[in-house]
Motif scaffolding. Structure first.
Motif, PDB file in Angstrom:
ATOM      1  N   ALA A 196     -37.234 -32.581  38.093  1.00  0.00           N
ATOM      2  CA  ALA A 196     -36.708 -31.756  39.181  1.00  0.00           C
ATOM      3  C   ALA A 196     -37.743 -30.747  39.668  1.00  0.00           C
ATOM      4  N   LEU A 197     -38.588 -30.286  38.759  1.00  0.00           N
ATOM      5  CA  LEU A 197     -39.623 -29.305  39.101  1.00  0.00           C
ATOM      6  C   LEU A 197     -40.880 -29.950  39.665  1.00  0.00           C
ATOM      7  N   GLY A 198     -40.822 -31.255  39.855  1.00  0.00           N
ATOM      8  CA  GLY A 198     -41.965 -31.954  40.422  1.00  0.00           C
ATOM      9  C   GLY A 198     -43.030 -32.315  39.407  1.00  0.00           C
ATOM     10  N   LEU A 199     -42.685 -32.271  38.117  1.00  0.00           N
ATOM     11  CA  LEU A 199     -43.623 -32.593  37.057  1.00  0.00           C
ATOM     12  C   LEU A 199     -43.327 -33.976  36.486  1.00  0.00           C
ATOM     13  N   VAL A 200     -44.288 -34.534  35.781  1.00  0.00           N
ATOM     14  CA  VAL A 200     -44.135 -35.863  35.195  1.00  0.00           C
ATOM     15  C   VAL A 200     -43.412 -35.730  33.854  1.00  0.00           C
ATOM     16  N   PRO A 201     -42.270 -36.398  33.671  1.00  0.00           N
ATOM     17  CA  PRO A 201     -41.582 -36.326  32.375  1.00  0.00           C
ATOM     18  C   PRO A 201     -42.418 -36.937  31.259  1.00  0.00           C
ATOM     19  N   ASP A 202     -42.216 -36.436  30.043  1.00  0.00           N
ATOM     20  CA  ASP A 202     -42.867 -37.048  28.889  1.00  0.00           C
ATOM     21  C   ASP A 202     -42.278 -38.435  28.641  1.00  0.00           C
ATOM     22  N   ASP A 203     -40.978 -38.550  28.883  1.00  0.00           N
ATOM     23  CA  ASP A 203     -40.248 -39.793  28.628  1.00  0.00           C
ATOM     24  C   ASP A 203     -39.793 -40.396  29.960  1.00  0.00           C
ATOM     25  N   PRO A 204     -40.462 -41.429  30.440  1.00  0.00           N
ATOM     26  CA  PRO A 204     -40.086 -42.018  31.739  1.00  0.00           C
ATOM     27  C   PRO A 204     -38.721 -42.692  31.712  1.00  0.00           C
ATOM     28  N   GLU A 205     -38.181 -42.932  30.518  1.00  0.00           N
ATOM     29  CA  GLU A 205     -36.881 -43.594  30.397  1.00  0.00           C
ATOM     30  C   GLU A 205     -35.753 -42.605  30.126  1.00  0.00           C
ATOM     31  N   TRP A 206     -35.972 -41.339  30.423  1.00  0.00           N
ATOM     32  CA  TRP A 206     -35.000 -40.305  30.043  1.00  0.00           C
ATOM     33  C   TRP A 206     -33.609 -40.534  30.629  1.00  0.00           C
ATOM     34  N   ASP A 207     -33.518 -41.150  31.799  1.00  0.00           N
ATOM     35  CA  ASP A 207     -32.204 -41.345  32.424  1.00  0.00           C
ATOM     36  C   ASP A 207     -31.648 -42.748  32.203  1.00  0.00           C
ATOM     37  N   THR A 208     -32.327 -43.550  31.398  1.00  0.00           N
ATOM     38  CA  THR A 208     -31.859 -44.906  31.125  1.00  0.00           C
ATOM     39  C   THR A 208     -30.625 -44.861  30.223  1.00  0.00           C
ATOM     40  N   PRO A 209     -29.526 -45.479  30.630  1.00  0.00           N
ATOM     41  CA  PRO A 209     -28.311 -45.456  29.796  1.00  0.00           C
ATOM     42  C   PRO A 209     -28.526 -46.164  28.463  1.00  0.00           C
ATOM     43  N   LEU A 210     -27.738 -45.773  27.459  1.00  0.00           N
ATOM     44  CA  LEU A 210     -27.756 -46.451  26.167  1.00  0.00           C
ATOM     45  C   LEU A 210     -27.095 -47.818  26.307  1.00  0.00           C
ATOM     46  N   PRO A 211     -27.367 -48.728  25.377  1.00  0.00           N
ATOM     47  CA  PRO A 211     -26.649 -50.008  25.380  1.00  0.00           C
ATOM     48  C   PRO A 211     -25.147 -49.753  25.238  1.00  0.00           C
ATOM     49  N   PRO A 212     -24.305 -50.665  25.725  1.00  0.00           N
ATOM     50  CA  PRO A 212     -22.855 -50.480  25.614  1.00  0.00           C
ATOM     51  C   PRO A 212     -22.426 -50.281  24.169  1.00  0.00           C
ATOM     52  N   PRO A 213     -21.451 -49.417  23.900  1.00  0.00           N
ATOM     53  CA  PRO A 213     -20.985 -49.210  22.523  1.00  0.00           C
ATOM     54  C   PRO A 213     -20.252 -50.436  22.005  1.00  0.00           C
ATOM     55  N   ASP A 214     -20.285 -50.605  20.686  1.00  0.00           N
ATOM     56  CA  ASP A 214     -19.587 -51.748  20.106  1.00  0.00           C
ATOM     57  C   ASP A 214     -18.094 -51.433  19.939  1.00  0.00           C
ATOM     58  N   ALA A 215     -17.350 -52.414  19.501  1.00  0.00           N
ATOM     59  CA  ALA A 215     -15.899 -52.266  19.383  1.00  0.00           C
ATOM     60  C   ALA A 215     -15.522 -51.159  18.400  1.00  0.00           C
ATOM     61  N   GLU A 216     -16.277 -51.025  17.330  1.00  0.00           N
ATOM     62  CA  GLU A 216     -15.969 -49.996  16.335  1.00  0.00           C
ATOM     63  C   GLU A 216     -16.140 -48.596  16.921  1.00  0.00           C
ATOM     64  N   ALA A 217     -17.189 -48.423  17.721  1.00  0.00           N
ATOM     65  CA  ALA A 217     -17.413 -47.122  18.358  1.00  0.00           C
ATOM     66  C   ALA A 217     -16.277 -46.778  19.307  1.00  0.00           C
ATOM     67  N   TRP A 218     -15.809 -47.764  20.060  1.00  0.00           N
ATOM     68  CA  TRP A 218     -14.685 -47.518  20.967  1.00  0.00           C
ATOM     69  C   TRP A 218     -13.428 -47.156  20.183  1.00  0.00           C
ATOM     70  N   ALA A 219     -13.207 -47.818  19.057  1.00  0.00           N
ATOM     71  CA  ALA A 219     -12.029 -47.521  18.238  1.00  0.00           C
ATOM     72  C   ALA A 219     -12.092 -46.093  17.702  1.00  0.00           C
ATOM     73  N   ASP A 220     -13.281 -45.668  17.293  1.00  0.00           N
ATOM     74  CA  ASP A 220     -13.445 -44.297  16.818  1.00  0.00           C
ATOM     75  C   ASP A 220     -13.147 -43.304  17.935  1.00  0.00           C
ATOM     76  N   ARG A 221     -13.565 -43.656  19.127  1.00  0.00           N
ATOM     77  CA  ARG A 221     -13.333 -42.769  20.266  1.00  0.00           C
ATOM     78  C   ARG A 221     -11.834 -42.572  20.491  1.00  0.00           C
ATOM     79  N   VAL A 222     -11.076 -43.625  20.418  1.00  0.00           N
ATOM     80  CA  VAL A 222      -9.629 -43.539  20.613  1.00  0.00           C
ATOM     81  C   VAL A 222      -8.995 -42.667  19.531  1.00  0.00           C
ATOM     82  N   ARG A 223      -9.441 -42.845  18.292  1.00  0.00           N
ATOM     83  CA  ARG A 223      -8.888 -42.051  17.199  1.00  0.00           C
ATOM     84  C   ARG A 223      -9.228 -40.568  17.338  1.00  0.00           C
ATOM     85  N   GLN A 224     -10.328 -40.284  18.012  1.00  0.00           N
ATOM     86  CA  GLN A 224     -10.753 -38.899  18.168  1.00  0.00           C
ATOM     87  C   GLN A 224      -9.979 -38.152  19.250  1.00  0.00           C
ATOM     88  N   ASN A 225      -9.252 -38.873  20.099  1.00  0.00           N
ATOM     89  CA  ASN A 225      -8.572 -38.232  21.212  1.00  0.00           C
ATOM     90  C   ASN A 225      -7.589 -37.158  20.755  1.00  0.00           C
TER      91      ASN A 225
END
Length: 278
Positions: free
Chosen positions: A209-238
């Motif tokens: 945003a400041l017009g500088l070069v990021p150290d990590d060019p992939e900083w905005d790259t999304p993570l791989p989709p979560p697995d089924a177990e991660a989704w189940a944990d998310r529901v239990r955390q609600n």
């Protein structure tokens, strides 16, 4: 790429120019204070994206950056502008990040046009000193089951942000457009504040945003989709989230209390940047 992989240090690009700023002051609320991003070796002290940004700017300048962080959790925009900004300007910074308004938008009846007017007056005042200003859009809450009710207000506020930036030559940290923020794994248990990995990526976004070069060019790259177990944990955390975070937040609003009551800024005076080892 996993969250652990993306957290590994990435060498600064050899072509990255030396940042011109010598004194950076950050003002704001919990987002800038760095809630839920503990400092390695000092777990009671928040770190956050602004501290991480200061570390990067300092390293690229060879260690001569001065930095202060006046942000306090729970602060509304008005005290940020009337209390923190004057204190920041007394230290004669050449870069100020002014990021706030999110707590206001969450409150019923808040006037985002008035918020924008107040912010613009402050940005103009800072720019008159010759300092650069970094402001921020709000996050797109389309996928949040509760906070998405404020999405239209945030969108209006964001429109003001871009206009303010254009009129006063300010920099914009575009949270609304960041893809990684749409992943719930970047958010802490309270679902309002970022994880350490989220703060790390945000610092990279601030560099861009400041017009500088990021150290990590992939900083905005999304993570791989979560697995089924991660989704189940998310529901239990609600249910746990409602009990431990949502309900206490509502209670504080009813009582006109803030999580930042009686707290003070963690680094109110510009000084040497505290380096942390990830």
């Amino acid at each position: 790429m996993t969250a652990a992989d993306s957290a590994r240090p990435v060498p600064a690009p050899e072509s990255a120019p030396t940042p011109r700023w010598r004194r950076y002051v950050a003002v704001g609320d919990s987002f800038t204070e760095g809630l839920w991003d503990p400092t390695p070796g000092d777990e009671d002290r928040c770190r956050g994206w602004a501290d991480r940004l200061a570390e990067i700017l300092d390293a690229r300048r060879g260690g001569d950056l001065e930095y202060a962080n006046l942000a306090v959790r729970g602060r509304l925009l008005r005290p940020i502008l009337t209390e923190q900004v004057p204190a920041a300007l007394r230290s004669e910074p050449d870069l100020v990040s002014v990021i706030g308004g999110g707590n206001d938008v969450l409150r019923p009846g808040s006037d985002v046009d008035l918020l924008a007017d107040r912010l613009e007056s402050t940005v103009a005042r800072i720019r008159e000193t010759g300092a650069d200003v970094l402001i921020s859009t709000g996050v797109d809450t389309a996928e949040s089951p509760v906070i998405k009710l404020t999405r239209s207000k945030t969108a209006i506020f964001n429109s003001h942000i871009w206009s303010i930036a254009r009129r006063h030559d300010a920099y914009v940290l575009d949270l609304w457009g960041m893809r990684f923020l749409k992943d719930w794994r970047m958010w802490s248990e309270d679902r309002i504040h970022l994880t350490p990995e989220g703060h790390r990526r945000m610092a990279q976004g601030a560099l861009e945003a400041l017009g500088l070069v990021p150290d990590d060019p992939e900083w905005d790259t999304p993570l791989p989709p979560p697995d089924a177990e991660a989704w189940a944990d998310r529901v239990r955390q609600n249910a746990q989230w409602v009990r431990e975070h949502a309900y206490p937040w509502v209670q504080r609003r009813v009582r006109h209390q803030s999580s930042g009551d009686s707290r003070v800024a963690k680094q109110p005076v510009p000084g040497a940047v505290r380096r942390s080892q990830d």
